[in-house]
Write a protein that holds these residues in place. Structure first.
Motif, PDB file in Angstrom:
ATOM      1  N   TYR A 135       3.474  17.712  18.170  1.00 31.00           N
ATOM      2  CA  TYR A 135       2.325  17.850  19.057  1.00 31.00           C
ATOM      3  C   TYR A 135       1.870  19.307  19.115  1.00 31.00           C
ATOM      4  O   TYR A 135       0.664  19.590  19.086  1.00 31.00           O
ATOM      5  CB  TYR A 135       2.658  17.336  20.459  1.00 31.00           C
ATOM      6  N   ARG A 138       0.040  20.002  15.924  1.00 27.67           N
ATOM      7  CA  ARG A 138      -1.228  19.259  15.917  1.00 27.67           C
ATOM      8  C   ARG A 138      -2.282  19.945  16.758  1.00 27.67           C
ATOM      9  O   ARG A 138      -3.455  19.995  16.405  1.00 27.67           O
ATOM     10  CB  ARG A 138      -0.995  17.837  16.433  1.00 27.67           C
ATOM     11  N   MET A 139      -1.869  20.467  17.908  1.00 33.45           N
ATOM     12  CA  MET A 139      -2.816  21.037  18.861  1.00 33.45           C
ATOM     13  C   MET A 139      -2.934  22.565  18.751  1.00 33.45           C
ATOM     14  O   MET A 139      -3.660  23.177  19.519  1.00 33.45           O
ATOM     15  CB  MET A 139      -2.400  20.662  20.292  1.00 33.45           C
ATOM     16  N   ARG A 154      -1.099  11.391  26.914  1.00 37.21           N
ATOM     17  CA  ARG A 154      -1.897  12.184  25.969  1.00 37.21           C
ATOM     18  C   ARG A 154      -1.150  12.321  24.647  1.00 37.21           C
ATOM     19  O   ARG A 154      -1.731  12.162  23.572  1.00 37.21           O
ATOM     20  CB  ARG A 154      -2.188  13.554  26.566  1.00 37.21           C
ATOM     21  N   VAL A 155       0.145  12.588  24.701  1.00 29.10           N
ATOM     22  CA  VAL A 155       0.945  12.719  23.481  1.00 29.10           C
ATOM     23  C   VAL A 155       0.978  11.375  22.747  1.00 29.10           C
ATOM     24  O   VAL A 155       0.796  11.310  21.524  1.00 29.10           O
ATOM     25  CB  VAL A 155       2.380  13.205  23.799  1.00 29.10           C
ATOM     26  N   LYS A 157      -1.247   8.924  22.828  1.00 29.14           N
ATOM     27  CA  LYS A 157      -2.545   8.609  22.224  1.00 29.14           C
ATOM     28  C   LYS A 157      -2.752   9.388  20.932  1.00 29.14           C
ATOM     29  O   LYS A 157      -3.260   8.849  19.943  1.00 29.14           O
ATOM     30  CB  LYS A 157      -3.690   8.897  23.201  1.00 29.14           C
ATOM     31  N   CYS A 158      -2.373  10.658  20.911  1.00 31.09           N
ATOM     32  CA  CYS A 158      -2.487  11.459  19.689  1.00 31.09           C
ATOM     33  C   CYS A 158      -1.597  10.890  18.592  1.00 31.09           C
ATOM     34  O   CYS A 158      -2.006  10.795  17.428  1.00 31.09           O
ATOM     35  CB  CYS A 158      -2.126  12.917  19.971  1.00 31.09           C
ATOM     36  N   MET A 161      -3.251   7.709  17.286  1.00 28.28           N
ATOM     37  CA  MET A 161      -4.398   8.002  16.411  1.00 28.28           C
ATOM     38  C   MET A 161      -3.936   8.509  15.057  1.00 28.28           C
ATOM     39  O   MET A 161      -4.467   8.086  14.016  1.00 28.28           O
ATOM     40  CB  MET A 161      -5.326   9.035  17.073  1.00 28.28           C
ATOM     41  N   ASP A 162      -2.964   9.393  15.030  1.00 27.56           N
ATOM     42  CA  ASP A 162      -2.464   9.918  13.760  1.00 27.56           C
ATOM     43  C   ASP A 162      -1.830   8.823  12.920  1.00 27.56           C
ATOM     44  O   ASP A 162      -1.996   8.788  11.699  1.00 27.56           O
ATOM     45  CB  ASP A 162      -1.465  11.048  13.998  1.00 27.56           C
TER      46      ASP A 162
END
Length: 182
Positions: A135, A138-139, A154-155, A157-158, A161-162
């Motif tokens: 994470y 990624r961010m 939030r983690v 969902k990311c 998506m990935d």
């Protein structure tokens, strides 16, 4: 258990009783309060750091103190003075929610291909630190500690998506390969 029994009395009895082994904690409902502290309606505001702290809980006395400490900010003395029924219900409810959250994270793990397994993809399991590091990368976050303050949703969902993008890329590569063969 008597509704008025304090947690410090109940936990001592519970450790010597075989009856408590039959309690299905995950099926318990959330009390409105533990002592004078309101309990959260859900765990959507729980951070990854809090999840890590809770994942380190072992069953037994310390689990109750850790859950109440991490999520409600309570000290051991405060927990001891609360009604046992509220402490046990809250911790059971949290355990049930954590089981569901962990299942969500497990559901977005991509299934390795035969080739990936042959190459040793299983050796790339870095646990919770790997998730935090992924994470952060990624961010564009340079401080891993900062990631521990991000909510788990939030983690997740990311990660979801990935994973979907990775699966799409695999399917697209197969389409290109099939087109190239023609």
């Amino acid at each position: 258990m008597d509704k008025g029994t304090k947690f410090k009395e109940w936990i001592i009895r519970a450790e010597f009783s075989h009856d408590t082994a039959n309690i299905e904690l995950e099926k318990l409902t959330r009390p409105l309060r533990v002592g004078s502290i309101r309990t959260p309606i859900d765990l959507n505001d729980m951070t990854i750091g809090q999840m890590v702290q809770l994942s380190e809980c072992k069953n037994g006395r310390e689990m109750f103190y850790i859950v109440c400490g991490v999520l409600l900010g309570m000290k051991q003395k405060q927990v001891d003075d609360c009604r046992a029924v509220d402490v046990v219900r809250f911790c059971g409810w949290v355990a049930g929610r954590l089981k569901q959250i962990n299942a969500l994270f497990d559901s977005v793990k991509s299934k390795p291909t035969t080739e990936e397994e042959k190459a040793g993809v299983s050796s790339l399991n870095f646990g919770v630190f790997g998730l935090i590091d992924w994470y952060a990368l990624r961010m564009g976050i340079t401080d891993h500690e900062e990631v521990t303050n991000v909510t788990w949703g939030r983690v997740y969902k990311c990660l979801e998506m990935d994973m979907k993008k990775r699966e799409f890329d695999k399917r697209l590569a197969k389409v290109y390969e099939a087109e190239h063969r023609k």
